[in-house]
Design a protein around this motif. Structure first.
Motif, PDB file in Angstrom:
ATOM      1  N   SER A 263     -27.655 -10.004  15.495  1.00 29.25           N
ATOM      2  CA  SER A 263     -28.191 -10.937  15.789  1.00 29.25           C
ATOM      3  C   SER A 263     -27.796 -11.908  16.252  1.00 29.25           C
ATOM      4  N   ILE A 264     -28.737 -13.242  17.473  1.00 23.94           N
ATOM      5  CA  ILE A 264     -28.360 -14.491  18.282  1.00 23.94           C
ATOM      6  C   ILE A 264     -28.391 -15.606  17.965  1.00 23.94           C
ATOM      7  N   GLU A 265     -28.052 -16.800  16.770  1.00 22.35           N
ATOM      8  CA  GLU A 265     -28.533 -17.919  16.423  1.00 22.35           C
ATOM      9  C   GLU A 265     -27.771 -18.552  16.868  1.00 22.35           C
ATOM     10  N   ASN A 266     -28.464 -19.836  17.615  1.00 21.63           N
ATOM     11  CA  ASN A 266     -28.486 -21.234  17.670  1.00 21.63           C
ATOM     12  C   ASN A 266     -26.770 -21.931  16.080  1.00 21.63           C
ATOM     13  N   LEU A 267     -25.906 -21.816  17.029  1.00 23.05           N
ATOM     14  CA  LEU A 267     -25.064 -22.841  16.535  1.00 23.05           C
ATOM     15  C   LEU A 267     -24.851 -24.346  15.776  1.00 23.05           C
ATOM     16  N   ILE A 268     -24.485 -24.304  17.450  1.00 20.27           N
ATOM     17  CA  ILE A 268     -24.557 -26.440  17.472  1.00 20.27           C
ATOM     18  C   ILE A 268     -25.836 -26.563  18.316  1.00 20.27           C
ATOM     19  N   LYS A 269     -25.637 -27.731  19.488  1.00 16.06           N
ATOM     20  CA  LYS A 269     -26.772 -27.484  20.131  1.00 16.06           C
ATOM     21  C   LYS A 269     -26.469 -27.066  21.623  1.00 16.06           C
ATOM     22  N   ASN A 270     -25.277 -26.980  21.987  1.00 17.93           N
ATOM     23  CA  ASN A 270     -24.879 -26.441  23.653  1.00 17.93           C
ATOM     24  C   ASN A 270     -24.270 -24.948  23.118  1.00 17.93           C
ATOM     25  N   LYS A 271     -23.924 -24.200  21.967  1.00 19.05           N
ATOM     26  CA  LYS A 271     -23.381 -22.976  21.111  1.00 19.05           C
ATOM     27  C   LYS A 271     -24.675 -21.951  21.100  1.00 19.05           C
ATOM     28  N   VAL A 272     -24.427 -20.961  20.912  1.00 16.59           N
ATOM     29  CA  VAL A 272     -24.498 -19.360  20.459  1.00 16.59           C
ATOM     30  C   VAL A 272     -23.756 -19.081  19.902  1.00 16.59           C
ATOM     31  N   ILE A 273     -24.095 -18.452  18.372  1.00 21.69           N
ATOM     32  CA  ILE A 273     -23.459 -17.017  18.004  1.00 21.69           C
ATOM     33  C   ILE A 273     -23.786 -15.660  18.111  1.00 21.69           C
ATOM     34  N   VAL A 274     -23.187 -14.981  18.729  1.00 20.95           N
ATOM     35  CA  VAL A 274     -23.440 -14.016  19.126  1.00 20.95           C
ATOM     36  C   VAL A 274     -22.813 -12.814  17.310  1.00 20.95           C
ATOM     37  N   ARG A 275     -24.096 -12.006  16.324  1.00 23.00           N
ATOM     38  CA  ARG A 275     -23.392 -11.620  15.737  1.00 23.00           C
ATOM     39  C   ARG A 275     -23.395  -9.518  15.360  1.00 23.00           C
ATOM     40  N   VAL A 276     -22.375  -9.116  14.986  1.00 21.32           N
ATOM     41  CA  VAL A 276     -22.313  -8.183  14.905  1.00 21.32           C
ATOM     42  C   VAL A 276     -22.322  -7.127  13.688  1.00 21.32           C
ATOM     43  N   THR A 277     -23.044  -6.890  12.929  1.00 22.22           N
ATOM     44  CA  THR A 277     -23.125  -6.356  11.525  1.00 22.22           C
ATOM     45  C   THR A 277     -22.878  -4.897  10.852  1.00 22.22           C
ATOM     46  N   ASP A 278     -22.225  -4.407  10.505  1.00 26.14           N
ATOM     47  CA  ASP A 278     -22.678  -3.059   9.848  1.00 26.14           C
ATOM     48  C   ASP A 278     -22.849  -2.588   8.686  1.00 26.14           C
ATOM     49  N   ASN A 279     -23.038  -1.364   7.973  1.00 25.01           N
ATOM     50  CA  ASN A 279     -22.718  -1.622   6.990  1.00 25.01           C
ATOM     51  C   ASN A 279     -21.823   0.200   5.799  1.00 25.01           C
ATOM     52  N   GLY A 280     -20.874  -0.236   6.798  1.00 27.65           N
ATOM     53  CA  GLY A 280     -19.833   0.893   7.133  1.00 27.65           C
ATOM     54  C   GLY A 280     -18.685   0.246   6.399  1.00 27.65           C
ATOM     55  N   GLU A 281     -17.635   1.005   6.153  1.00 29.17           N
ATOM     56  CA  GLU A 281     -16.555   1.891   5.408  1.00 29.17           C
ATOM     57  C   GLU A 281     -15.572   0.494   5.099  1.00 29.17           C
ATOM     58  N   GLY A 282     -16.040  -0.889   5.927  1.00 29.28           N
ATOM     59  CA  GLY A 282     -15.657  -2.307   6.107  1.00 29.28           C
ATOM     60  C   GLY A 282     -13.355  -2.158   5.950  1.00 29.28           C
ATOM     61  N   ILE A 283     -13.760  -3.502   5.825  1.00 21.30           N
ATOM     62  CA  ILE A 283     -11.495  -3.843   6.149  1.00 21.30           C
ATOM     63  C   ILE A 283     -11.540  -4.502   4.771  1.00 21.30           C
ATOM     64  N   GLU A 284     -10.596  -3.042   4.757  1.00 21.07           N
ATOM     65  CA  GLU A 284      -9.581  -3.812   3.533  1.00 21.07           C
ATOM     66  C   GLU A 284      -8.752  -5.845   3.719  1.00 21.07           C
ATOM     67  N   LYS A 285      -8.893  -7.194   2.640  1.00 18.70           N
ATOM     68  CA  LYS A 285      -8.737  -7.598   3.197  1.00 18.70           C
ATOM     69  C   LYS A 285      -6.928  -8.133   3.796  1.00 18.70           C
ATOM     70  N   LYS A 286      -5.801  -6.925   3.130  1.00 21.38           N
ATOM     71  CA  LYS A 286      -4.444  -7.059   3.507  1.00 21.38           C
ATOM     72  C   LYS A 286      -4.877  -6.539   5.403  1.00 21.38           C
TER      73      LYS A 286
END
Length: 347
Positions: A263-286
């Motif tokens: 996904s590509i979203e407007n963050l602030i006036k002069n910035k965009v944020i690109v997100r890469v999301t999956d539903n895989g195994e994930g990462i432990e907090k540690k």
């Protein structure tokens, strides 16, 4: 340049005052008891006592303290790189103590930093040694087996040569990625910034990795339809490398029939944020705080089966930071992960 001497009169003033008060009071009582009390004499005595005491004490303190303080400045050659040698030598103990305390704190921080770097260097060298040793032993093992007679068997020869080739390829990945990280860190790898459509770049990365994703039946998709271009100002080739690394990771650690969504979203006036999301195994907090370290692997065995240098996320972080941008990660073990980074919008 020799430091200048800064005088401090506080000690001499106070000490002379105490001596004068004592001598004056003692003399006054003595004169009152045994002789006639003379006010002018007492005032003259007080003044002369104060002046004499001040001169003697100040001169003595200057010689006594200055010699020793100067020796401290001269002997501690480490102070040459600090602001202490650029200032003045003072006989004021409070000021001197504050300067020495500041120097001690700075050196303590520097020593702690050196210890952290030394530990990092040891870990890094150990990781490099381990990562290079594995493919080297693999290639050596297959070649020695072939030389010992397995070359006569065509099927075995082809299989072993193919595996040796993969080992050499893995060595190439490691050397190439290490070279890139080194250049990024020292600033030798210049960025070729240009204006481009980030949506089209993501589509091209999807096409490039389509076959890899299809092997695990993972769907590469956008979160929405992007009908209008989203123009950003960055190094197109490096950002493509960032997207490829993140999407490859999402496929590598993704579950069968899973999804990788961008996904590509407007963050602030002069910035965009690109997100890469999956539903895989994930990462432990540690592991979250260390995933951008060189050679750090969340899944030791799985990552080796997939190949790669183990430097992908470290490269991603360096490229984004070279653009003066930020990279973030959110993950829940067993649910999935989201990597996101910011980019400057084109004006």
């Amino acid at each position: 340049m020799q430091p200048k001497f800064k005088k401090s009169y506080k000690f001499a003033i106070n000490t002379s005052l105490y001596i004068t008060i004592y001598v004056t009071l003692f003399t006054s009582v003595f004169l009152y008891a045994f002789y006639s009390f003379n006010t002018k004499f007492i005032l003259l005595l007080a003044f002369s006592t104060y002046l004499f005491s001040f001169v003697v004490i100040q001169f003595s303190v200057e010689r006594f303290i200055y010699k020793r303080v100067k020796k401290i400045y001269d002997d501690l050659t480490l102070l040459e790189s600090t602001s202490m040698t650029k200032g003045t030598i003072t006989t004021d103990m409070k000021t001197l103590t504050e300067e020495i305390d500041k120097f001690a704190r700075d050196k303590k921080i520097e020593i702690e930093s050196l210890k952290v770097r030394e530990q990092y260097r040891k870990e890094f060298l150990g990781n490099v040694s381990h990562e290079l040793k594995t493919p080297l032993f693999t290639v050596q093992g297959y070649i020695l087996t072939l030389l010992d007679g397995a070359m006569e068997d065509k099927n075995l020869r082809d299989k072993y040569l193919e595996r040796a080739s993969k080992g050499v390829e893995r060595l190439g990945y490691i050397v190439k990625d290490l070279d890139m990280i080194t250049k990024l860190e020292v600033g030798d790898l210049s960025l070729n910034q240009e204006v481009f459509n980030i949506v089209e770049l993501v589509k091209s990365v999807f096409e490039m990795l389509e076959m890899k994703a299809s092997k695990k039946r993972i769907t590469l998709t956008f979160d929405a339809d992007y009908f209008t271009p989203i123009l950003v100002n960055a190094d197109k080739e490096r950002i493509q490398q960032v997207l490829a690394n993140l999407i490859v990771n999402s496929i590598k650690y993704g579950r069968e029939k899973g999804t990788t969504e961008v996904s590509i979203e407007n963050l602030i006036k002069n910035k965009v944020i690109v997100r890469v999301t999956d539903n895989g195994e994930g990462i432990e907090k540690k592991n979250l705080s260390r995933i951008f370290e060189r050679f750090y692997r969340v899944d030791k065995s799985g990552s080796r089966k997939e190949g790669g240098s183990g430097l992908g996320l470290s490269i991603v972080k360096h490229i984004i930071e070279a653009h003066q941008e930020k990279i973030y990660v959110e993950s829940e073990f067993g649910v999935g992960s989201e990597f996101s980074f910011t980019l400057e919008k084109a004006k």
